[in-house]
Design a protein around this motif. Structure first.
Motif, PDB file in Angstrom:
ATOM      1  N   SER A 174      28.521  26.230  27.766  1.00  0.00           N
ATOM      2  CA  SER A 174      29.544  26.261  26.720  1.00  0.00           C
ATOM      3  C   SER A 174      30.780  25.463  27.116  1.00  0.00           C
ATOM      4  CB  SER A 174      29.952  27.711  26.442  1.00  0.00           C
ATOM      5  OG  SER A 174      30.610  28.255  27.577  1.00  0.00           O
ATOM      6  N   SER A 175      31.653  25.233  26.117  1.00  0.00           N
ATOM      7  CA  SER A 175      32.922  24.551  26.386  1.00  0.00           C
ATOM      8  C   SER A 175      33.812  25.389  27.294  1.00  0.00           C
ATOM      9  CB  SER A 175      33.657  24.257  25.069  1.00  0.00           C
ATOM     10  OG  SER A 175      32.938  23.324  24.293  1.00  0.00           O
ATOM     11  N   SER A 176      33.689  26.703  27.200  1.00  0.00           N
ATOM     12  CA  SER A 176      34.459  27.579  28.087  1.00  0.00           C
ATOM     13  C   SER A 176      34.061  27.346  29.534  1.00  0.00           C
ATOM     14  CB  SER A 176      34.245  29.047  27.710  1.00  0.00           C
ATOM     15  OG  SER A 176      34.731  29.307  26.408  1.00  0.00           O
ATOM     16  N   MET A 177      32.758  27.253  29.797  1.00  0.00           N
ATOM     17  CA  MET A 177      32.295  27.000  31.166  1.00  0.00           C
ATOM     18  C   MET A 177      32.684  25.603  31.617  1.00  0.00           C
ATOM     19  SD  MET A 177      31.116  29.709  32.335  1.00  0.00           S
ATOM     20  CE  MET A 177      30.547  29.006  33.886  1.00  0.00           C
ATOM     21  N   LEU A 178      32.776  24.659  30.666  1.00  0.00           N
ATOM     22  CA  LEU A 178      33.206  23.307  31.021  1.00  0.00           C
ATOM     23  C   LEU A 178      34.633  23.333  31.565  1.00  0.00           C
ATOM     24  CD1 LEU A 178      32.577  20.106  28.956  1.00  0.00           C
ATOM     25  CD2 LEU A 178      34.837  20.558  29.873  1.00  0.00           C
ATOM     26  N   THR A 179      35.524  24.064  30.889  1.00  0.00           N
ATOM     27  CA  THR A 179      36.895  24.127  31.384  1.00  0.00           C
ATOM     28  C   THR A 179      36.985  24.932  32.672  1.00  0.00           C
ATOM     29  OG1 THR A 179      37.358  26.010  29.936  1.00  0.00           O
ATOM     30  CG2 THR A 179      37.961  23.830  29.125  1.00  0.00           C
ATOM     31  N   VAL A 180      36.083  25.903  32.866  1.00  0.00           N
ATOM     32  CA  VAL A 180      36.048  26.621  34.146  1.00  0.00           C
ATOM     33  C   VAL A 180      35.678  25.651  35.263  1.00  0.00           C
ATOM     34  CG1 VAL A 180      34.802  28.359  35.492  1.00  0.00           C
ATOM     35  CG2 VAL A 180      35.580  28.901  33.180  1.00  0.00           C
ATOM     36  N   ALA A 181      34.649  24.828  35.021  1.00  0.00           N
ATOM     37  CA  ALA A 181      34.235  23.848  36.029  1.00  0.00           C
ATOM     38  C   ALA A 181      35.372  22.881  36.349  1.00  0.00           C
ATOM     39  CB  ALA A 181      33.014  23.067  35.532  1.00  0.00           C
ATOM     40  N   TYR A 182      36.171  22.565  35.324  1.00  0.00           N
ATOM     41  CA  TYR A 182      37.338  21.713  35.567  1.00  0.00           C
ATOM     42  C   TYR A 182      38.423  22.470  36.340  1.00  0.00           C
ATOM     43  CZ  TYR A 182      42.053  20.231  34.534  1.00  0.00           C
ATOM     44  OH  TYR A 182      43.371  19.934  34.648  1.00  0.00           O
ATOM     45  N   ALA A 183      38.722  23.690  35.899  1.00  0.00           N
ATOM     46  CA  ALA A 183      39.882  24.404  36.425  1.00  0.00           C
ATOM     47  C   ALA A 183      39.667  24.957  37.833  1.00  0.00           C
ATOM     48  CB  ALA A 183      40.271  25.534  35.481  1.00  0.00           C
ATOM     49  N   VAL A 184      38.440  25.283  38.213  1.00  0.00           N
ATOM     50  CA  VAL A 184      38.232  25.837  39.559  1.00  0.00           C
ATOM     51  C   VAL A 184      38.626  24.823  40.628  1.00  0.00           C
ATOM     52  CG1 VAL A 184      36.421  27.484  38.933  1.00  0.00           C
ATOM     53  CG2 VAL A 184      35.782  25.152  39.579  1.00  0.00           C
ATOM     54  N   TYR A 185      38.524  23.554  40.278  1.00  0.00           N
ATOM     55  CA  TYR A 185      38.985  22.518  41.199  1.00  0.00           C
ATOM     56  C   TYR A 185      40.462  22.706  41.515  1.00  0.00           C
ATOM     57  CZ  TYR A 185      40.999  17.952  42.314  1.00  0.00           C
ATOM     58  OH  TYR A 185      41.735  16.936  42.881  1.00  0.00           O
ATOM     59  N   ALA A 186      41.270  22.858  40.461  1.00  0.00           N
ATOM     60  CA  ALA A 186      42.705  22.997  40.655  1.00  0.00           C
ATOM     61  C   ALA A 186      43.057  24.305  41.352  1.00  0.00           C
ATOM     62  CB  ALA A 186      43.423  22.900  39.314  1.00  0.00           C
ATOM     63  N   ILE A 187      42.317  25.369  41.054  1.00  0.00           N
ATOM     64  CA  ILE A 187      42.599  26.667  41.700  1.00  0.00           C
ATOM     65  C   ILE A 187      42.256  26.607  43.183  1.00  0.00           C
ATOM     66  CG2 ILE A 187      41.912  29.087  41.775  1.00  0.00           C
ATOM     67  CD1 ILE A 187      41.557  28.900  38.718  1.00  0.00           C
ATOM     68  N   ALA A 188      41.099  26.027  43.508  1.00  0.00           N
ATOM     69  CA  ALA A 188      40.728  25.873  44.919  1.00  0.00           C
ATOM     70  C   ALA A 188      41.735  24.989  45.640  1.00  0.00           C
ATOM     71  CB  ALA A 188      39.321  25.277  45.032  1.00  0.00           C
ATOM     72  N   LEU A 189      42.181  23.947  44.960  1.00  0.00           N
ATOM     73  CA  LEU A 189      43.187  23.062  45.540  1.00  0.00           C
ATOM     74  C   LEU A 189      44.487  23.832  45.814  1.00  0.00           C
ATOM     75  CD1 LEU A 189      43.947  19.479  44.234  1.00  0.00           C
ATOM     76  CD2 LEU A 189      45.783  21.020  44.869  1.00  0.00           C
ATOM     77  N   LEU A 190      44.864  24.659  44.849  1.00  0.00           N
ATOM     78  CA  LEU A 190      46.096  25.429  44.991  1.00  0.00           C
ATOM     79  C   LEU A 190      46.026  26.375  46.191  1.00  0.00           C
ATOM     80  CD1 LEU A 190      48.828  26.431  43.933  1.00  0.00           C
ATOM     81  CD2 LEU A 190      47.566  27.945  42.385  1.00  0.00           C
ATOM     82  N   ILE A 191      44.906  27.082  46.323  1.00  0.00           N
ATOM     83  CA  ILE A 191      44.756  28.025  47.436  1.00  0.00           C
ATOM     84  C   ILE A 191      44.819  27.300  48.773  1.00  0.00           C
ATOM     85  CG2 ILE A 191      43.167  29.640  48.554  1.00  0.00           C
ATOM     86  CD1 ILE A 191      42.207  30.398  45.713  1.00  0.00           C
ATOM     87  N   SER A 192      44.123  26.164  48.873  1.00  0.00           N
ATOM     88  CA  SER A 192      44.133  25.431  50.137  1.00  0.00           C
ATOM     89  C   SER A 192      45.516  24.860  50.429  1.00  0.00           C
ATOM     90  CB  SER A 192      43.083  24.313  50.123  1.00  0.00           C
ATOM     91  OG  SER A 192      43.367  23.344  49.134  1.00  0.00           O
ATOM     92  N   LEU A 193      46.260  24.498  49.384  1.00  0.00           N
ATOM     93  CA  LEU A 193      47.637  24.049  49.575  1.00  0.00           C
ATOM     94  C   LEU A 193      48.507  25.167  50.139  1.00  0.00           C
ATOM     95  CD1 LEU A 193      48.791  21.834  46.562  1.00  0.00           C
ATOM     96  CD2 LEU A 193      49.046  21.328  48.988  1.00  0.00           C
ATOM     97  N   LEU A 194      48.343  26.368  49.586  1.00  0.00           N
ATOM     98  CA  LEU A 194      49.135  27.504  50.046  1.00  0.00           C
ATOM     99  C   LEU A 194      48.833  27.833  51.511  1.00  0.00           C
ATOM    100  CD1 LEU A 194      48.947  29.821  46.913  1.00  0.00           C
ATOM    101  CD2 LEU A 194      50.975  28.675  47.808  1.00  0.00           C
ATOM    102  N   VAL A 195      47.575  27.657  51.895  1.00  0.00           N
ATOM    103  CA  VAL A 195      47.180  27.994  53.263  1.00  0.00           C
ATOM    104  C   VAL A 195      47.517  26.864  54.229  1.00  0.00           C
ATOM    105  CG1 VAL A 195      45.222  28.506  54.772  1.00  0.00           C
ATOM    106  CG2 VAL A 195      45.373  29.580  52.514  1.00  0.00           C
TER     107      VAL A 195
END
Length: 425
Positions: free
Chosen positions: A65-86
């Motif tokens: 679905s389009s919802s899963m498409l945006t999840v696939a896009y957004a998890v990149y930014a969330i993972a990036l954010l967590i690694s930035l914080l660490v």
């Protein structure tokens, strides 16, 4: 006989010094390192946008679905954010080179995971690893580029730090879109070539000189936190609305623009999908040159005004189904996208000491990637109940209000302080 002892001592010392020199690894000249580091930063963001034109291809093949498409896009930014914080300030302690090297190895592994992915789960795993790699690299690479810049032109390093990501996003989306249109195996070409590029980058980084001195506190720096150097805090807080509007706009294009082309404008073309992102980011990359003649804070004000005007045109294009108007609006918004962000980075970078610079860029990217990911993910979940067109129109309308407010508030503050200058010195 006594005279030979000093001679022997001198000879021994000289020999020891020669051995020490030979033992030191050879490093690339700073001028070459500067260019290569800028290229590596460009490559990370090239890879960041490369999957976007392929998302529709993956969606057709794997039927998610389009919802899963945006999840696939957004998890990149969330993972990036967590690694930035660490790891955002880790390079301030152990050096830029080892952190950038680790990030390049991880990024090469992520490209391999893209090649092996056969469903949405595999795509999400690849995006997570890519996000971690980019997060680890962002602060260290940005700081390294500034520090490797010629001594008399440190602002050039800050300029390249702000332009390279935007140029990378543009090139990655456009070339991937062309690969989708003209190649039989676009996934293999895109991620195979990028995997080789990052592997070569890791080898090259081994020969680059270190730009900071190691200091204690590496383990303590891994405790997640966001810290902004005292001298930069006031400017950083003033720039928050700009960061949010700029990167939320980027999130809209990176996550939903290809779907707009298909479902609103009726265009199923990989090259056009890539062009939507490339125009926004490409104009963002050239905007600092267009607005660079103005003194701060005028580029940020003009940038926010351009985003507001571009969003008005974007909303008009959606109402009239005019593809030409969509791209005109994207060009106008793109000028603000790059101009406002670059102006803020160039203002903030000189306010941090070398040992604080990695932490400052980490803070910048934390705010930027929160704005890049969270609104886009929310929009993705609203597509099913509200519809794609209504969701995008609502998203753009909210950004328009924020951009108008940001333009007004920055202009009012600058007028109160008498800081709006027509032309830089």
């Amino acid at each position: 006989m006594p005279s030979t002892c000093p001679d022997l001592a001198v000879s021994t010392a000289a020999s020891a010094a020669a051995v020490a020199v030979r033992a030191q690894p050879r490093r690339l000249p700073a001028s070459i390192s500067f260019v290569l580091l800028a290229a590596v930063l460009f490559a990370f963001f090239f890879a960041a946008s490369a999957p976007s034109p392929l998302f529709v291809v993956f969606q057709h093949a794997w039927h998610f679905s389009s919802s899963m498409l945006t999840v696939a896009y957004a998890v990149y930014a969330i993972a990036l954010l967590i690694s930035l914080l660490v790891a955002g300030s880790l390079s301030d302690h152990i050096g830029r080179r080892p952190v950038v090297l680790a990030a390049l190895v991880l990024e090469a592994a992520a490209m391999g995971l893209f090649l092996l992915a056969h469903d949405i789960g595999g795509l999400i795993v690849a995006r997570v690893v890519q996000g971690v790699a980019t997060g680890v690299a962002s602060g260290a690479l940005s700081a390294a580029v500034v520090e490797a810049a010629p001594g008399s032109r440190k602002r050039l390093g800050a300029l390249i730090t702000s332009v390279s990501p935007l140029a990378g996003l543009a090139a990655g989306a456009l070339l991937t879109g062309l690969a989708v249109k003209f190649s039989v195996q676009p996934v293999m070409w895109v991620f195979g070539v990028l995997g080789v590029v990052f592997a070569l980058g890791a080898a090259v980084v081994l020969w680059m000189p270190e730009t900071v001195t190691r200091r204690a506190g590496a383990l303590a720096s891994l405790v997640p936190r966001v810290s902004i150097p005292a001298r930069a805090r006031a400017e950083f807080m003033r720039g928050l609305p700009v960061f949010v509007v700029v990167w939320a706009l980027g999130g809209l294009y990176l996550s939903l623009a290809p779907s707009l082309m298909l479902h609103v404008f009726g265009i199923d073309d990989g090259a056009v999908n890539g062009l939507t992102i490339a125009v926004l980011s490409g104009m963002g990359a050239v905007a600092p040159t267009l607005l660079g003649r103005f003194a701060a804070p005028r580029p940020a004000i003009l940038g926010m005004a351009s985003i507001a005007a571009g969003l008005v045109l974007l909303l008009a294009s959606l109402a009239t189904r005019s593809l030409a108007l969509f791209f005109v609006g994207t060009v106008v918004a793109g000028v603000g996208f790059g101009g406002a962000f670059s102006a803020l980075v160039q203002t903030l970078a000189p306010l941090a000491q070398p040992h604080e610079r990695g932490e400052l860029f980490a803070a910048i990217f934390v705010v930027s990637y929160l704005a890049l990911s969270l609104p886009a993910m929310l929009a993705g979940f609203l597509v099913a109940p509200l519809g794609l067109l209504n969701t995008v129109e609502g998203y753009a309308a909210v950004l328009l209000l924020l951009a108008a407010f940001g333009t007004w508030s920055q202009t009012a503050r600058a007028r109160r302080r008498g800081r709006v200058l027509p032309v830089s010195e």
